[in-house]
Design an enzyme around this catalytic site. Structure first.
Site, PDB file in Angstrom:
ATOM      1  N   HIS A 167      76.234 -66.567 -28.320  1.00 19.06           N
ATOM      2  CA  HIS A 167      75.069 -66.462 -29.211  1.00 19.06           C
ATOM      3  C   HIS A 167      74.293 -67.762 -29.284  1.00 19.06           C
ATOM      4  O   HIS A 167      73.125 -67.775 -29.630  1.00 19.06           O
ATOM      5  CB  HIS A 167      75.523 -66.065 -30.620  1.00 19.06           C
ATOM      6  CG  HIS A 167      76.317 -64.805 -30.633  1.00 19.06           C
ATOM      7  ND1 HIS A 167      75.735 -63.561 -30.592  1.00 19.06           N
ATOM      8  CD2 HIS A 167      77.659 -64.594 -30.640  1.00 19.06           C
ATOM      9  CE1 HIS A 167      76.692 -62.627 -30.602  1.00 19.06           C
ATOM     10  NE2 HIS A 167      77.862 -63.239 -30.630  1.00 19.06           N
ATOM     11  N   HIS A 185      74.705 -76.391 -33.817  1.00 18.73           N
ATOM     12  CA  HIS A 185      74.304 -75.440 -32.795  1.00 18.73           C
ATOM     13  C   HIS A 185      72.786 -75.334 -32.823  1.00 18.73           C
ATOM     14  O   HIS A 185      72.138 -75.867 -33.727  1.00 18.73           O
ATOM     15  CB  HIS A 185      74.950 -74.061 -33.037  1.00 18.73           C
ATOM     16  CG  HIS A 185      74.537 -73.467 -34.330  1.00 18.73           C
ATOM     17  ND1 HIS A 185      75.213 -73.715 -35.523  1.00 18.73           N
ATOM     18  CD2 HIS A 185      73.477 -72.683 -34.657  1.00 18.73           C
ATOM     19  CE1 HIS A 185      74.597 -73.095 -36.497  1.00 18.73           C
ATOM     20  NE2 HIS A 185      73.541 -72.472 -36.004  1.00 18.73           N
ATOM     21  N   HIS A 241      69.049 -72.889 -32.036  1.00 15.73           N
ATOM     22  CA  HIS A 241      68.379 -71.595 -31.888  1.00 15.73           C
ATOM     23  C   HIS A 241      67.108 -71.857 -31.108  1.00 15.73           C
ATOM     24  O   HIS A 241      66.441 -72.885 -31.327  1.00 15.73           O
ATOM     25  CB  HIS A 241      68.022 -71.008 -33.261  1.00 15.73           C
ATOM     26  CG  HIS A 241      69.223 -70.736 -34.122  1.00 15.73           C
ATOM     27  ND1 HIS A 241      69.880 -69.530 -34.120  1.00 15.73           N
ATOM     28  CD2 HIS A 241      69.904 -71.544 -34.992  1.00 15.73           C
ATOM     29  CE1 HIS A 241      70.898 -69.584 -34.982  1.00 15.73           C
ATOM     30  NE2 HIS A 241      70.945 -70.795 -35.503  1.00 15.73           N
ATOM     31  N   GLU A 243      64.365 -70.517 -36.298  1.00 18.78           N
ATOM     32  CA  GLU A 243      64.740 -69.448 -37.241  1.00 18.78           C
ATOM     33  C   GLU A 243      63.838 -69.500 -38.465  1.00 18.78           C
ATOM     34  O   GLU A 243      63.224 -68.493 -38.838  1.00 18.78           O
ATOM     35  CB  GLU A 243      66.208 -69.605 -37.659  1.00 18.78           C
ATOM     36  CG  GLU A 243      67.180 -69.322 -36.512  1.00 18.78           C
ATOM     37  CD  GLU A 243      68.417 -68.593 -36.961  1.00 18.78           C
ATOM     38  OE1 GLU A 243      69.217 -69.186 -37.716  1.00 18.78           O
ATOM     39  OE2 GLU A 243      68.579 -67.426 -36.581  1.00 18.78           O
ATOM     40  N   HIS A 268      70.865 -76.694 -36.235  1.00 12.68           N
ATOM     41  CA  HIS A 268      71.581 -76.521 -37.505  1.00 12.68           C
ATOM     42  C   HIS A 268      72.853 -77.350 -37.456  1.00 12.68           C
ATOM     43  O   HIS A 268      73.666 -77.165 -36.537  1.00 12.68           O
ATOM     44  CB  HIS A 268      71.951 -75.049 -37.728  1.00 12.68           C
ATOM     45  CG  HIS A 268      70.763 -74.208 -38.041  1.00 12.68           C
ATOM     46  ND1 HIS A 268      70.744 -72.831 -37.837  1.00 12.68           N
ATOM     47  CD2 HIS A 268      69.546 -74.526 -38.514  1.00 12.68           C
ATOM     48  CE1 HIS A 268      69.585 -72.351 -38.184  1.00 12.68           C
ATOM     49  NE2 HIS A 268      68.823 -73.375 -38.612  1.00 12.68           N
ATOM     50  N   THR A 316      72.854 -67.238 -40.920  1.00 13.32           N
ATOM     51  CA  THR A 316      71.818 -66.391 -40.313  1.00 13.32           C
ATOM     52  C   THR A 316      72.412 -65.486 -39.240  1.00 13.32           C
ATOM     53  O   THR A 316      71.699 -64.900 -38.422  1.00 13.32           O
ATOM     54  CB  THR A 316      70.711 -67.249 -39.670  1.00 13.32           C
ATOM     55  OG1 THR A 316      71.274 -67.977 -38.568  1.00 13.32           O
ATOM     56  CG2 THR A 316      70.096 -68.190 -40.683  1.00 13.32           C
ATOM     57  N   THR A 317      73.735 -65.379 -39.269  1.00 15.84           N
ATOM     58  CA  THR A 317      74.451 -64.535 -38.329  1.00 15.84           C
ATOM     59  C   THR A 317      75.527 -63.792 -39.111  1.00 15.84           C
ATOM     60  O   THR A 317      75.965 -64.294 -40.152  1.00 15.84           O
ATOM     61  CB  THR A 317      75.114 -65.426 -37.243  1.00 15.84           C
ATOM     62  OG1 THR A 317      75.829 -64.601 -36.338  1.00 15.84           O
ATOM     63  CG2 THR A 317      76.100 -66.390 -37.857  1.00 15.84           C
TER      64      THR A 317
HETATM   65  N1  LIG Z   1      72.780 -70.289 -38.295  1.00 19.62           N
HETATM   66  S1  LIG Z   1      74.344 -70.098 -38.583  1.00 19.62           S
HETATM   67  O1  LIG Z   1      74.915 -71.340 -39.032  1.00 19.62           O
HETATM   68  O2  LIG Z   1      74.520 -68.996 -39.519  1.00 19.62           O
HETATM   69  C1  LIG Z   1      75.109 -69.626 -37.093  1.00 19.62           C
HETATM   70  C2  LIG Z   1      74.454 -68.761 -36.230  1.00 19.62           C
HETATM   71  F1  LIG Z   1      73.218 -68.290 -36.507  1.00 19.62           F
HETATM   72  C3  LIG Z   1      75.061 -68.340 -35.048  1.00 19.62           C
HETATM   73  F2  LIG Z   1      74.438 -67.462 -34.247  1.00 19.62           F
HETATM   74  C4  LIG Z   1      76.326 -68.797 -34.707  1.00 19.62           C
HETATM   75  S2  LIG Z   1      77.137 -68.233 -33.247  1.00 19.62           S
HETATM   76  C5  LIG Z   1      77.604 -66.600 -33.737  1.00 19.62           C
HETATM   77  C6  LIG Z   1      78.885 -66.625 -34.575  1.00 19.62           C
HETATM   78  C7  LIG Z   1      80.034 -67.025 -33.728  1.00 19.62           C
HETATM   79  C8  LIG Z   1      80.353 -66.237 -32.615  1.00 19.62           C
HETATM   80  C9  LIG Z   1      81.453 -66.620 -31.820  1.00 19.62           C
HETATM   81  C10 LIG Z   1      82.160 -67.793 -32.113  1.00 19.62           C
HETATM   82  C11 LIG Z   1      83.311 -68.209 -31.225  1.00 19.62           C
HETATM   83  O3  LIG Z   1      83.662 -67.433 -30.320  1.00 19.62           O
HETATM   84  O4  LIG Z   1      83.842 -69.340 -31.427  1.00 19.62           O
HETATM   85  C12 LIG Z   1      81.810 -68.581 -33.229  1.00 19.62           C
HETATM   86  C13 LIG Z   1      80.726 -68.184 -34.039  1.00 19.62           C
HETATM   87  C14 LIG Z   1      76.983 -69.683 -35.543  1.00 19.62           C
HETATM   88  F3  LIG Z   1      78.204 -70.125 -35.191  1.00 19.62           F
HETATM   89  C15 LIG Z   1      76.394 -70.106 -36.743  1.00 19.62           C
HETATM   90  N2  LIG Z   1      77.084 -70.940 -37.606  1.00 19.62           N
HETATM   91  C16 LIG Z   1      78.421 -70.548 -37.979  1.00 19.62           C
HETATM   92  C17 LIG Z   1      78.370 -69.199 -38.689  1.00 19.62           C
HETATM   93  C18 LIG Z   1      79.463 -68.244 -38.194  1.00 19.62           C
HETATM   94  C19 LIG Z   1      80.730 -68.231 -39.001  1.00 19.62           C
HETATM   95  C20 LIG Z   1      81.288 -69.565 -39.405  1.00 19.62           C
HETATM   96  C21 LIG Z   1      81.340 -70.637 -38.311  1.00 19.62           C
HETATM   97  C22 LIG Z   1      80.479 -71.864 -38.578  1.00 19.62           C
HETATM   98  C23 LIG Z   1      79.032 -71.614 -38.847  1.00 19.62           C
HETATM   99 ZN   LIG Z   2      72.084 -71.544 -36.995  1.00 19.08          ZN
END
Ligand SMILES: NS(=O)(=O)c1c(F)c(F)c(SCCc2ccc(C(=O)O)cc2)c(F)c1NC1CCCCCCC1
Ligand SMILES: [Zn+2]
Length: 257
Positions: free
Chosen positions: A66, A92, A94, A104, A117, A198-199
């Site tokens: 993602h 990470h 976007h 975003e 972010h 946001t996910t």
């Molecule tokens: N904008 S955000 O901060 O909401 C955000 C996104 F928009 C994101 F799109 C992501 S990535 C999607 C979630 C994800 C998928 C797979 C794995 C893995 O295989 O290790 C890890 C995470 C992503 F990682 C994050 N941040 C994450 C939120 C997912 C759950 C907690 C992990 C730390 C923050």
């Molecule tokens: Zn993010």
């Protein structure tokens, strides 16, 4: 929850059926209408500490399907601008595609080329997973990325490794560098509001800081970002941003006029 049920940016309406909070009233991202933002002089400059990492520190960089995620040691701390102390978990990005922007958050309806972010968790909780289910659990620092004339040496530390993690699940190690260089030099001017991840699982536990100053990358750097990584369906990973969500009466604060 549905565990690792797969979600995608193409199929947004199913997020709230699989993850209840995604249909909540404090969702992110949002559009910031600067005319409606409330100037709050008590908002202190954001202060960060421990962001300058020695090259001897190896950081994991992963294509999680993602986005590209750089794991951060919890020695990085948010020490000012928030009522409580937060420590870094990961950062990470976007982004959009060669034909359009992919931040975003938007400002007065303007979408920027990309957005970083830096995700932190409140140290009063024992772990990130514990923190992320509490309303004051998470703090995310966001900054917009735009195309400028010069190469950005700090973003280069990440972008130069993207070709090593083109496939979903691939990871590599990145030598430590000054993570603060990925954020604006001036951390005084920002917007602040309460929102969510946001996910999925979209937990409504994020205190958002969106900086007013944007980061500049070269055209080549931006094109590497939008055209190197692949997604789970082996397409190029692009437009990994969620549409802006309704404020439902939430106020956006501004640390500046
Ligand atoms: N904008 S955000 O901060 O909401 C955000 C996104 F928009 C994101 F799109 C992501 S990535 C999607 C979630 C994800 C998928 C797979 C794995 C893995 O295989 O290790 C890890 C995470 C992503 F990682 C994050 N941040 C994450 C939120 C997912 C759950 C907690 C992990 C730390 C923050
Ligand atoms: Zn993010």
């Amino acid at each position: 929850g549905k565990g690792h049920s797969h979600w995608s940016y193409e199929d947004l309406k199913h997020w709230s059926t699989d993850y209840l909070d995604c249909g909540g009233t404090k969702q992110s991202p949002i559009n910031v209408d600067t005319a409606q933002a409330i100037f709050s002089p008590d908002l202190r400059p954001i202060q960060i500490s421990g962001y300058s990492l020695p090259a001897s520190e190896q950081l994991k960089l992963k294509n999680n399907g993602h986005t590209v995620v750089l794991d951060l040691p919890d020695s990085l701390a948010l020490t000012g601008g928030y009522a409580q102390q937060y420590r870094a978990a990961q950062l990470h990005l976007h982004w959009g595609s060669p034909s359009g922007p992919g931040s975003e958050h938007t400002i007065n309806g303007q979408r920027f080329a990309a957005e970083i972010h830096v995700v932190h968790y409140n140290t009063k909780y024992d772990s990130f997973t514990e923190a992320m289910v509490h309303p004051d659990g998470l703090a995310v620092l966001g900054a917009f990325l735009e195309v400028g004339h010069a190469e950005n040496q700090y973003y280069h530390e990440i972008l130069k490794h993207l070709f090593e993690i083109q496939e979903v699940g691939q990871e590599t190690l990145v030598p430590g560098f000054n993570i603060a260089g990925l954020l604006p030099a001036n951390l005084k001017f920002y917007f602040h509001y309460n929102g969510s991840l946001t996910t999925p699982p979209c937990y409504q536990t994020v205190k958002w800081t969106i900086f007013n100053q944007t980061m500049l990358l070269s055209h080549h750097q931006m094109s590497m970002l939008v055209s190197t990584l692949r997604s789970p369906d082996d397409e190029i990973l692009q437009n990994n941003y969620r549409p802006v969500q309704n404020l439902h009466g939430r106020r956006v604060l501004a640390s500046f006029q």
